[in-house]
Design a protein around this motif. Structure first.
Motif, PDB file in Angstrom:
ATOM      1  N   HIS A  96     -16.946 -95.988 -13.833  1.00  0.00           N
ATOM      2  CA  HIS A  96     -16.432 -95.483 -12.995  1.00  0.00           C
ATOM      3  C   HIS A  96     -15.979 -94.214 -13.432  1.00  0.00           C
ATOM      4  N   LEU A  97     -15.459 -92.926 -12.887  1.00  0.00           N
ATOM      5  CA  LEU A  97     -15.094 -91.910 -12.853  1.00  0.00           C
ATOM      6  C   LEU A  97     -14.012 -91.746 -14.366  1.00  0.00           C
ATOM      7  N   VAL A  98     -13.110 -93.071 -13.550  1.00  0.00           N
ATOM      8  CA  VAL A  98     -11.722 -93.085 -14.754  1.00  0.00           C
ATOM      9  C   VAL A  98     -10.696 -91.782 -14.169  1.00  0.00           C
ATOM     10  N   GLN A  99     -10.975 -90.606 -14.707  1.00  0.00           N
ATOM     11  CA  GLN A  99     -10.135 -89.484 -13.897  1.00  0.00           C
ATOM     12  C   GLN A  99     -11.084 -88.189 -14.168  1.00  0.00           C
ATOM     13  N   ARG A 100     -10.424 -87.085 -13.540  1.00  0.00           N
ATOM     14  CA  ARG A 100     -11.834 -85.751 -13.208  1.00  0.00           C
ATOM     15  C   ARG A 100     -10.397 -85.380 -14.744  1.00  0.00           C
ATOM     16  N   ILE A 101     -10.931 -84.807 -15.587  1.00  0.00           N
ATOM     17  CA  ILE A 101     -10.224 -84.442 -16.567  1.00  0.00           C
ATOM     18  C   ILE A 101     -11.003 -83.187 -17.214  1.00  0.00           C
ATOM     19  N   SER A 102     -10.439 -82.084 -17.806  1.00  0.00           N
ATOM     20  CA  SER A 102     -11.035 -81.050 -18.631  1.00  0.00           C
ATOM     21  C   SER A 102     -11.831 -81.585 -20.022  1.00  0.00           C
ATOM     22  N   ASN A 103     -11.913 -81.328 -20.693  1.00  0.00           N
ATOM     23  CA  ASN A 103     -12.938 -81.268 -22.313  1.00  0.00           C
ATOM     24  C   ASN A 103     -11.698 -80.549 -22.417  1.00  0.00           C
ATOM     25  N   GLU A 105      -8.334 -81.279 -22.204  1.00  0.00           N
ATOM     26  CA  GLU A 105      -7.619 -81.953 -22.115  1.00  0.00           C
ATOM     27  C   GLU A 105      -7.511 -82.821 -22.241  1.00  0.00           C
ATOM     28  N   MET A 106      -9.425 -83.517 -22.907  1.00  0.00           N
ATOM     29  CA  MET A 106      -9.658 -84.709 -23.042  1.00  0.00           C
ATOM     30  C   MET A 106      -8.848 -85.916 -24.272  1.00  0.00           C
ATOM     31  N   THR A 107      -8.323 -86.938 -23.382  1.00  0.00           N
ATOM     32  CA  THR A 107      -8.090 -87.317 -25.131  1.00  0.00           C
ATOM     33  C   THR A 107      -9.613 -88.744 -25.840  1.00  0.00           C
ATOM     34  N   GLU A 108      -9.025 -89.364 -26.972  1.00  0.00           N
ATOM     35  CA  GLU A 108      -9.857 -90.242 -27.649  1.00  0.00           C
ATOM     36  C   GLU A 108      -9.957 -91.280 -26.434  1.00  0.00           C
ATOM     37  N   GLU A 109      -8.453 -92.281 -25.923  1.00  0.00           N
ATOM     38  CA  GLU A 109      -8.254 -93.063 -25.212  1.00  0.00           C
ATOM     39  C   GLU A 109      -8.575 -92.823 -23.970  1.00  0.00           C
ATOM     40  N   ILE A 114     -13.823 -94.430 -20.359  1.00  0.00           N
ATOM     41  CA  ILE A 114     -15.194 -94.075 -19.759  1.00  0.00           C
ATOM     42  C   ILE A 114     -16.635 -94.560 -20.321  1.00  0.00           C
ATOM     43  N   LEU A 115     -16.528 -93.893 -21.675  1.00  0.00           N
ATOM     44  CA  LEU A 115     -17.745 -94.472 -22.488  1.00  0.00           C
ATOM     45  C   LEU A 115     -17.922 -96.419 -22.165  1.00  0.00           C
ATOM     46  N   ASN A 116     -17.009 -96.713 -22.031  1.00  0.00           N
ATOM     47  CA  ASN A 116     -16.995 -98.608 -22.416  1.00  0.00           C
ATOM     48  C   ASN A 116     -17.426 -99.497 -21.126  1.00  0.00           C
ATOM     49  N   VAL A 117     -16.848 -98.327 -19.846  1.00  0.00           N
ATOM     50  CA  VAL A 117     -16.788 -99.020 -18.777  1.00  0.00           C
ATOM     51  C   VAL A 117     -17.848 -98.714 -17.682  1.00  0.00           C
ATOM     52  N   GLY A 154     -19.477 -83.646 -10.903  1.00  0.00           N
ATOM     53  CA  GLY A 154     -18.004 -82.285 -10.347  1.00  0.00           C
ATOM     54  C   GLY A 154     -16.782 -81.868 -11.837  1.00  0.00           C
ATOM     55  N   PRO A 155     -16.000 -81.086 -11.269  1.00  0.00           N
ATOM     56  CA  PRO A 155     -15.033 -80.539 -12.304  1.00  0.00           C
ATOM     57  C   PRO A 155     -14.002 -81.073 -12.963  1.00  0.00           C
ATOM     58  N   GLY A 156     -14.370 -81.529 -14.432  1.00  0.00           N
ATOM     59  CA  GLY A 156     -13.850 -82.787 -14.948  1.00  0.00           C
ATOM     60  C   GLY A 156     -14.149 -83.824 -15.208  1.00  0.00           C
ATOM     61  N   ALA A 157     -15.756 -83.853 -15.119  1.00  0.00           N
ATOM     62  CA  ALA A 157     -16.432 -84.707 -15.634  1.00  0.00           C
ATOM     63  C   ALA A 157     -17.562 -85.177 -16.280  1.00  0.00           C
ATOM     64  N   SER A 158     -17.279 -84.473 -17.171  1.00  0.00           N
ATOM     65  CA  SER A 158     -18.533 -83.801 -18.293  1.00  0.00           C
ATOM     66  C   SER A 158     -18.782 -85.582 -19.339  1.00  0.00           C
ATOM     67  N   ILE A 159     -17.492 -85.631 -19.201  1.00  0.00           N
ATOM     68  CA  ILE A 159     -17.905 -87.471 -20.690  1.00  0.00           C
ATOM     69  C   ILE A 159     -18.793 -88.821 -19.273  1.00  0.00           C
TER      70      ILE A 159
END
Length: 255
Positions: A96-103, A105-109, A114-117, A154-159
């Protein structure tokens, strides 16, 4: 050699819809007994199983959160019990991408989610099925990466992109580790695949049209395009292929 999988037990994670459903249906159409797994949408899972059975195939439905080791244990044990043997084919499709978000704004949670799924689920699913494959002296594992692993997404998908790159790298290392046990580990890397919840959720219509215009084959991919690549990798036709990545992107990215 051919693509027939009669007598084989397969497990496809995240196979209630989209790419996973297409993979499960094609493996079953070629004779495999298929464990269909889902996280949240039981109705979609039941539909997948019914479609397989209506076509003359064998399938059973299982619910599991594949980011949790205890639930992975229950899922694999359930498939083995239902079909009376250990798993021959594992397709780690859940992700899963889970959520598009900038670095910024990225939270530890969210990072952990993202890494777990994408990565953790792949690692621990592989770990769980390997003993049975090693005992048989044969097995097929296919892990799901993405074109994002190579272009950053794409945008907000680096992680997300980094997690899919990690899946590809992990798969190559695992392929070396288990090759002597008769087990192959390969990677499928989809590009822009339509008819999926992923793009329905995360891609605007304008972005879709722009992307398709840049694809040499001038169309978006289908779940069935990805399923065909998976069938090849788990069949006898790919018995001398391991640690490799099949790019399913219509020429969008060439190596």
């Amino acid at each position: 050699m051919n693509t027939q999988l009669h007598g084989k037990i397969a497990l496809v994670t995240g196979s209630n819809a989209g790419i996973g459903r297409a993979i499960a249906m094609l493996l079953a159409a070629n004779g495999a007994k298929v464990g269909v797994s889902y996280l949240n949408n039981k109705e979609q899972g039941e539909e997948t199983v019914n479609l397989i059975r209506q076509a003359g195939g064998q399938a059973e439905l299982f619910q599991a959160d594949v980011t949790a080791a205890a639930q992975i244990e229950g899922l694999v044990s359930g498939v083995e019990s239902a079909f009376g043997g250990t798993i021959d084919i594992l397709v780690n499709n859940a992700g899963h991408l889970v959520q598009r978000i900038s670095n910024a704004e990225m939270t530890e949670e969210l990072y952990d989610k993202i890494l777990n799924v994408n990565l953790k689920s792949t690692v621990f699913m592989c770990k769980r099925v390997l003993p049975g494959m090693k005992a048989k002296g044969t097995g097929r594992i296919v892990n799901m990466s993405s074109i994002a692993a190579y272009n950053g997404g794409g945008p907000g998908a680096s992680i997300y992109a980094a997690s899919k790159a990690a899946v590809a790298s992990y798969s190559k290392g695992l392929a070396k580790e288990v090759a002597g046990d008769g087990i192959t580990v390969n990677i499928v890397s989809p590009g822009f695949i339509g008819q999926t919840a992923f793009h329905s959720t995360f891609t605007s219509e304008d972005a879709r049209k722009s992307t398709v215009n840049g694809i040499p084959l001038k169309r978006e991919g289908t779940p069935e395009d990805v399923a065909g690549a998976v069938l090849y990798l788990v069949s006898d036709l790919a018995s001398y292929l391991t640690g490799e990545t099949l790019e399913i992107n219509g020429g969008m990215f060439m190596r």
